[in-house]
Motif scaffolding. Structure first.
Motif, mmCIF file in Angstrom:
data_model
loop_
_atom_site.group_PDB
_atom_site.id
_atom_site.type_symbol
_atom_site.label_atom_id
_atom_site.label_comp_id
_atom_site.label_asym_id
_atom_site.label_seq_id
_atom_site.Cartn_x
_atom_site.Cartn_y
_atom_site.Cartn_z
ATOM 1 N N LEU A 145 -0.538 2.862 -1.690
ATOM 2 C CA LEU A 145 0.510 3.614 -2.368
ATOM 3 C C LEU A 145 -0.084 4.649 -3.307
ATOM 4 O O LEU A 145 -1.137 4.431 -3.916
ATOM 5 C CB LEU A 145 1.405 2.679 -3.192
ATOM 6 C CG LEU A 145 2.075 1.503 -2.493
ATOM 7 C CD1 LEU A 145 2.843 0.663 -3.508
ATOM 8 C CD2 LEU A 145 2.997 1.991 -1.389
ATOM 9 N N HIS A 147 7.414 -6.866 -1.002
ATOM 10 C CA HIS A 147 8.352 -6.089 -1.803
ATOM 11 C C HIS A 147 9.790 -6.457 -1.496
ATOM 12 O O HIS A 147 10.095 -7.038 -0.442
ATOM 13 C CB HIS A 147 8.153 -4.593 -1.554
ATOM 14 C CG HIS A 147 8.519 -4.139 -0.183
ATOM 15 N ND1 HIS A 147 7.641 -4.176 0.882
ATOM 16 C CD2 HIS A 147 9.686 -3.634 0.315
ATOM 17 C CE1 HIS A 147 8.231 -3.716 1.959
ATOM 18 N NE2 HIS A 147 9.475 -3.383 1.650
ATOM 19 N N THR A 189 13.583 -4.398 -1.448
ATOM 20 C CA THR A 189 14.062 -3.021 -1.287
ATOM 21 C C THR A 189 15.535 -2.941 -1.639
ATOM 22 O O THR A 189 16.309 -3.853 -1.355
ATOM 23 C CB THR A 189 13.862 -2.533 0.160
ATOM 24 O OG1 THR A 189 12.479 -2.629 0.492
ATOM 25 C CG2 THR A 189 14.314 -1.088 0.324
ATOM 26 N N LYS A 207 11.846 0.268 -4.394
ATOM 27 C CA LYS A 207 11.004 -0.846 -3.959
ATOM 28 C C LYS A 207 10.246 -1.426 -5.156
ATOM 29 O O LYS A 207 9.719 -0.688 -5.990
ATOM 30 C CB LYS A 207 9.997 -0.395 -2.898
ATOM 31 C CG LYS A 207 10.641 -0.001 -1.569
ATOM 32 C CD LYS A 207 9.584 0.258 -0.497
ATOM 33 C CE LYS A 207 10.256 0.553 0.855
ATOM 34 N NZ LYS A 207 9.262 0.714 1.947
ATOM 35 N N TYR A 237 7.121 -4.072 -5.748
ATOM 36 C CA TYR A 237 6.023 -4.762 -5.074
ATOM 37 C C TYR A 237 5.416 -5.823 -5.984
ATOM 38 O O TYR A 237 5.034 -5.536 -7.132
ATOM 39 C CB TYR A 237 4.933 -3.762 -4.685
ATOM 40 C CG TYR A 237 5.319 -2.781 -3.614
ATOM 41 C CD1 TYR A 237 5.068 -3.051 -2.271
ATOM 42 C CD2 TYR A 237 5.939 -1.576 -3.946
ATOM 43 C CE1 TYR A 237 5.420 -2.134 -1.281
ATOM 44 C CE2 TYR A 237 6.289 -0.660 -2.966
ATOM 45 C CZ TYR A 237 6.030 -0.943 -1.631
ATOM 46 O OH TYR A 237 6.377 -0.042 -0.656
ATOM 47 N N MET A 275 9.096 3.508 -6.852
ATOM 48 C CA MET A 275 8.379 2.252 -6.628
ATOM 49 C C MET A 275 7.879 1.666 -7.942
ATOM 50 O O MET A 275 7.450 2.395 -8.842
ATOM 51 C CB MET A 275 7.186 2.492 -5.699
ATOM 52 C CG MET A 275 7.570 3.005 -4.324
ATOM 53 S SD MET A 275 6.121 3.465 -3.313
ATOM 54 C CE MET A 275 5.652 5.028 -4.092
ATOM 55 N N LEU A 318 5.671 6.116 -8.962
ATOM 56 C CA LEU A 318 4.956 4.860 -8.708
ATOM 57 C C LEU A 318 4.593 4.228 -10.051
ATOM 58 O O LEU A 318 3.501 4.406 -10.574
ATOM 59 C CB LEU A 318 3.698 5.111 -7.870
ATOM 60 C CG LEU A 318 2.807 3.884 -7.588
ATOM 61 C CD1 LEU A 318 3.589 2.776 -6.893
ATOM 62 C CD2 LEU A 318 1.592 4.291 -6.758
#
Length: 890
Positions: free
Chosen positions: A164, A204, A206, A220, A222, A259, A276
């Motif tokens: 990622l 993860h 979603t 998402k 994780y 994310m 992220l």
């Protein structure tokens, strides 16, 4: 750096100059290996049109890396065209515009500083704020250099199936030898501190969010597979935050995917990297069996905080690190208002103010005091402080209250729209507020440039013949390291007046007309001002600093009867709580005076007004239970300490305990009634009402356990074994551990062992287990903490474990940490020195309790100073630790 070397240079705000070059595009390829990770960077650089005259050399930041090759526009450089050292790669006579290609090697698995690219258990991840990107590749690692990033990650597919980075996924595929790649592109220019990379084996959950303009965003989270069932609350918090930001600020999310990744080893709570976000597991994972109410609320607040950074920090970022509060203070204000809307505004306000008045005010009064916008620093990591965050938030709150909701929203709209994609300053933020309102906030900006906590000394007089009430406010601020004499602040003082039956109408002299308003904000801008209210037909009691309208200390000679009147009649929840704290503090001070004069505290009587005020609160079924719990909680030892010039550890501790015992005796029947109303076996709810019920019931249990009867201990143990949630279970465990009662002492080790055996596989729960033992005020805790240092549950390099044991003991257990033997100081010094080489950020933060050595009398002061001198004598002391230790001894 050695303590014998010259003092490291401080970086000064006044020396800021625009970067000589800009980086339009950044193309990275990170090839992760078991032993060595190779990073190739292709940077498109050009001379900055805003920079000064051309310079013959261009220095790019870089540390802890091995350079393999360097080229410009594809041509390898000769040795005379560059030089490289421990902190930089210097290009000699670079072109006006060029592509710089570098190839370097790093070893993330050996990086214990948790900055740059490092390995958390099996996961590779990054933390680049403030200056971690320079540990990944050579770069102009400063927030005013913003670039469009494309990142390709290569790794073994079995060990790192997940790859990622920031932005949107462009391409992914398999390579030879069991390796694979993924390429990510972030279309929004960003500084390097917002870069993120994650590689490892995570699962993860979603979800999706539809923006108000109709775009669908994939969400998402994780985590490790075992933690998938703990992500639901974080996901719901994220969606609530996204909707709230649209409704309150008109800000939509701007990528196709958002994310969150949770890792165990992280120096902070979380990081807002564009698209992220990397989080400490403590700020993501939550479920009733393993997480307390406080934990649930923290997850909600931190998820919101990092999401809100997408605009207040990412789309509009700070020009330099002196402007850090531009993004952090503003975003703390935003997440605070969000949390208030999600729960109880008054409870949230009281919690925020409690932290501010206990910890941030202490920071303002200590050797590390600095303005919200510092003038200088040696190591920027030391300035991620309560002053930057919490006080910075209060500065934004004052602006919002001075302008009102409509104008403040116009101001933030202008700020975001005008500076989208830019790196700006606090002046730019305030200028937007001035433009929409037509007001001049020149004086107000002193909140950004002057350190310290202002003191408001308030006096009053009442003229019964003229029906006039005169309120005089005098402001002052003690000297701090950067400034001896302070200029007057612009201070909003929200207030009201109380009569015998409740609030009185407020009409300032000279305003004319008739006013029915019972609340107003006075703007104090001079060293001394007097405000005259007309039409006041009885001697009033002033309700000052409603909702804590400014981060100041207040001095007004309230009688104890005045305080009980405020507790029962004022319309402002914060003022009612504050009055309860002031009344309780005065009662504790009665006991402290007795203690210091050698009296037997069991013979000292608690002021009946406090007992009756508490009894009234306990018997009023219409009050918010969470507020009742807050009002019945005595001022903390840390808060009481901050009210004293010299801190008398034993007097504070034993006096507060004596008052608690007396209240437990006098109000036992009421506490039993409150506790009997609580059913800890029912299904857990995270609603404000359920949290309030648990908070009051567990406070009642805490008071009941002070009675030390075997029946209460059995009641407490029953709650421990039968509760359906961690809030009630941990509360029961804490009371058993903290109780000196013989019945509790017999059960303590069994219950602690049971707790550990149940939850040893849950790292965050084990942190709670460590914290409960570290903060136990009973004798013997020092020995227990030393034993826990060798326990398998403790990792001396993991920030969460360090905070749970070492920081909890040194910050939250004054009576044992400040033992006259000096063992507590030595223990802390040992951990600081151990971490100095591995993780200097955490080492420097641990030092805080020792920085206040001057406020402790006699031998304690000398022992604390000796530890600081011992630390400063370390031959390889880090800049982080050096700055804190040297300023503390100066």
């Amino acid at each position: 750096m050695s303590a014998r070397d010259a003092q490291p240079n401080a970086i000064q705000l006044k020396d800021y100059r625009a970067p000589d070059y800009l980086i339009d595009r950044t193309d990275l390829r990170v090839d992760i290996g078991d032993e060595v990770t190779q990073v190739s960077a292709d940077l498109a650089l050009r001379r900055n049109p805003s920079a000064d005259q051309p310079v013959p050399e261009l220095a790019l930041n870089g540390s802890d890396m091995h350079l393999i090759s360097v080229a410009i526009d594809g041509r390898p450089l000769e040795s005379h065209e560059f030089r490289v050292d421990e902190e930089s790669l210097v290009l000699i006579n670079p072109p006006e515009e060029f592509r710089l290609q570098t190839l370097g090697e790093i070893k993330p698995q050996l990086n214990k500083s948790l900055e740059g690219l490092y390995k958390s258990r099996t996961i590779y991840c990054t933390q680049c704020e403030a200056e971690g990107f320079r540990k990944i590749t050579w770069y102009l690692d400063r927030p005013d250099v913003m670039s469009e990033f494309t990142t390709t990650i290569v790794a073994d597919k079995t060990r790192c199936p997940l790859l990622l980075s920031n932005g949107n996924l462009l391409e992914e595929g398999d390579l030879e030898h069991g390796r694979h790649f993924a390429t990510w592109h972030d279309p929004h220019k960003k500084p390097a501190y917002l870069f993120a990379l994650v590689a490892g084996d995570l699962q993860h959950i979603t979800d999706h969010f539809t923006t108000r303009s109709g775009r669908e965003v994939t969400l998402k989270i994780y985590v490790e597979e075992k933690d998938l069932d703990k992500c639901g609350h974080a996901m719901e918090s994220l969606k609530h935050a996204m909707r709230w930001d649209e409704e309150r600020y008109g800000r939509e999310y701007d990528l196709d995917i958002f994310m969150i990744v949770a890792v165990d080893d992280f120096n902070m709570g979380a990081m807002e990297n564009k698209g992220l976000n990397i989080f400490n597991t403590a700020c993501v994972l939550a479920k009733p069996e393993t997480t307390t109410d406080t934990g649930f609320q923290r997850v909600e607040a931190v998820v919101a905080h990092e999401y809100f950074h997408n605009w207040s920090g990412n789309r509009v970022t700070c020009r330099d690190w002196f402007q850090l509060s531009l993004k952090e203070g503003f975003t703390v204000y935003r997440d605070s208002m969000f949390s208030a809307d999600m729960g109880s505004p008054t409870v949230k306000r009281v919690e925020d103010v409690s932290m501010l008045r206990t910890a941030q005010f202490a920071e303002d009064a200590g050797p590390m005091a600095h303005p919200v916008r510092p003038d200088s620093y040696i190591e920027i990591s030391n300035f991620y402080t309560l002053t930057i965050y919490e006080k910075g938030s209060e500065v934004v709150r004052m602006l919002a209250n001075l302008l009102g909701p409509e104008l403040f929203r116009k101001g933030t709209d202008l700020y975001f729209d005008r500076h989208d994609g830019q790196a700006v300053t606090t002046e730019d933020f305030v200028a937007a507020m001035e433009e929409v309102s037509g007001r001049d906030f020149t004086q107000f900006k002193r909140w950004y440039s002057q350190a310290g906590t202002p003191l408001l000394e308030v006096s009053d007089s009442y003229d019964a013949e003229q029906d006039e009430y005169h309120l005089t406010i005098r402001q002052s601020c003690r000297p701090t390291p950067e400034c001896g004499r302070k200029q007057p602040f612009h201070i909003p003082v929200a207030m009201g007046l109380l009569g015998a039956a409740g609030p009185l109408p407020l009409l300032l002299q000279g305003e004319g007309g008739d006013s029915s308003s019972t609340h107003r904000v006075l703007e104090v801008t001079e060293e001394e001002q007097t405000f005259t209210f007309e039409g006041i037909h009885e001697q009033p009691v002033p309700a000052l600093l409603r909702d804590f309208s400014a981060p100041v200390k207040l001095q007004y000679d309230y009688s104890r009867d005045n305080l009980t009147q405020l507790m029962s009649l004022d319309s402002d929840g914060f003022c009612r709580w504050d009055a309860s704290q002031q009344l309780a503090r005065r009662v504790i001070e009665d006991f402290m005076a007795a203690y210091l004069s050698g009296e037997d505290l069991t013979q000292v009587k608690v002021d009946a007004r406090l007992i009756e005020a508490y009894r009234t609160l306990l018997n009023d079924e219409h009050l918010d239970k969470a507020m009742v719990a807050l009002m019945l909680t005595l001022p903390s030892e840390a808060y009481i300490s901050e009210q004293m010039e010299q801190i008398e550890v034993e007097a504070i501790h034993h006096s507060r305990q004596a008052v608690r015992h007396a209240l437990a005796l006098e109000l036992e029947a009421e506490f039993r009634s409150v506790y009997a109303d609580h059913d800890y076996s029912v299904a857990y709810e995270v609603s404000a009402q359920a949290i309030a019920q648990r908070s009051l019931a567990n406070l009642a249990l805490e008071y009941l356990m002070l009675r030390q009867g075997p029946g209460v201990v059995a009641l407490c143990e029953q709650q421990y074994h039968q509760s359906s949630n961690m809030t009630d279970r941990l509360s029961a465990l804490t009371q058993i551990v903290n109780s000196p009662a013989h019945a509790a002492a017999e059960r303590k080790e069994d219950v602690l062992n049971d707790f550990y055996q149940r939850w040893q596989g849950e790292s965050l729960v084990v942190d709670q287990w460590l914290r409960v033992q570290a903060t136990c005020p009973l004798p013997g805790t020092m020995e227990r903490v030393r034993a826990l240092e060798s326990h398998p549950a403790f990792d001396p390099l993991n920030p969460n474990k360090i905070r749970a044991l070492v920081a909890a003991f040194s910050n939250g257990n004054a009576i044992n940490f400040h033992a006259t033997s000096g063992e507590g100081y030595e223990l802390l010094g040992n951990h600081v020195l151990r971490l100095n080489a591995e993780n200097p950020q955490i080492a420097a933060r641990l030092l805080t309790p020792l920085t206040r050595w001057r406020r402790y009398p006699g031998e304690r002061s000398e022992q604390m100073r000796a530890q600081l001198e011992r630390i400063l004598a370390e031959p390889k002391i880090s800049k982080d630790v050096y700055e804190v230790a040297s300023k503390s001894l100066a």
